[in-house]
Write a protein that holds these residues in place. Structure first.
Motif, PDB file in Angstrom:
ATOM      1  N   SER A 129       5.718   9.943   5.520  1.00 15.79           N
ATOM      2  CA  SER A 129       5.887   9.641   4.099  1.00 15.79           C
ATOM      3  C   SER A 129       7.301   9.940   3.615  1.00 15.79           C
ATOM      4  CB  SER A 129       4.873  10.424   3.255  1.00 15.79           C
ATOM      5  OG  SER A 129       5.041  11.812   3.446  1.00 15.79           O
TER       6      SER A 129
ATOM      7  N   GLU B  12      -1.696  13.798   5.908  1.00 20.14           N
ATOM      8  CA  GLU B  12      -1.342  12.381   5.822  1.00 20.14           C
ATOM      9  C   GLU B  12      -1.468  11.724   7.195  1.00 20.14           C
ATOM     10  OE1 GLU B  12       1.901  12.042   2.262  1.00 20.14           O
ATOM     11  OE2 GLU B  12       2.658  12.754   4.180  1.00 20.14           O
TER      12      GLU B  12
ATOM     13  N   LYS C 159       5.841  14.231   7.507  1.00 16.16           N
ATOM     14  CA  LYS C 159       4.586  13.935   6.833  1.00 16.16           C
ATOM     15  C   LYS C 159       3.912  15.252   6.478  1.00 16.16           C
ATOM     16  CE  LYS C 159       1.057  13.556  10.387  1.00 16.16           C
ATOM     17  NZ  LYS C 159       0.035  14.122   9.563  1.00 16.16           N
TER      18      LYS C 159
END
Length: 137
Positions: free
Chosen positions: A51, A47, A43
């Motif tokens: 992701s 965030e 990530k």
């Protein structure tokens, strides 16, 4: 519903982790799958959740990205600064591009060790984060 993350199969996990770390991702966690295989969740620091997932299965054939995948798009706040940092980290991003003209987004492209293409996007001032219905009116 919402998209959780994109998952890439990678040939060399250490090489890919080095690339994505230089891009700004941080490792969230690693899951051993047995036989030397791993899932690694990444990530960006700002965030709230993963992701990107890297999947490494050493016994599989080499990665072939030419079978339908096109690219991953990543929003950046300051593309010129980002490109400078990537160059300093040894990555090779492409030049600035203005695909929609001077009033649209600014982009640059780079490719990861397995050939996955990545588009870096800086929105013009006042533009919402990401592509929204307003982009089509």
């Amino acid at each position: 519903m919402k998209t959780l993350f994109v998952s890439y199969r990678v040939t060399d996990l250490d090489c890919s982790l080095g690339f994505y770390s230089a891009l700004g991702y941080a490792e969230l966690g690693k899951v051993p799958l047995g036989g030397g295989a791993h899932l690694v969740l990444l990530k960006f620091p700002d965030e709230p959740a993963a992701s990107l997932e890297l999947v490494h299965r050493p016994g599989d054939e080499p990665v072939d990205v030419g079978s339908g995948f096109d690219h991953l798009a990543i929003q950046v706040e300051d593309l010129t600064l980002t490109l400078t940092k990537l160059l300093e980290a040894g990555l090779r991003p492409g030049p600035l591009q203005y695909p929609s003209g001077p009033d649209g987004p600014t982009t640059s492209w780079l490719t990861d060790p397995d050939g996955y293409r990545i588009e870096l996007v800086e929105w013009p001032p006042g533009h919402a984060d990401g592509i929204t219905p307003a982009d089509f009116t």
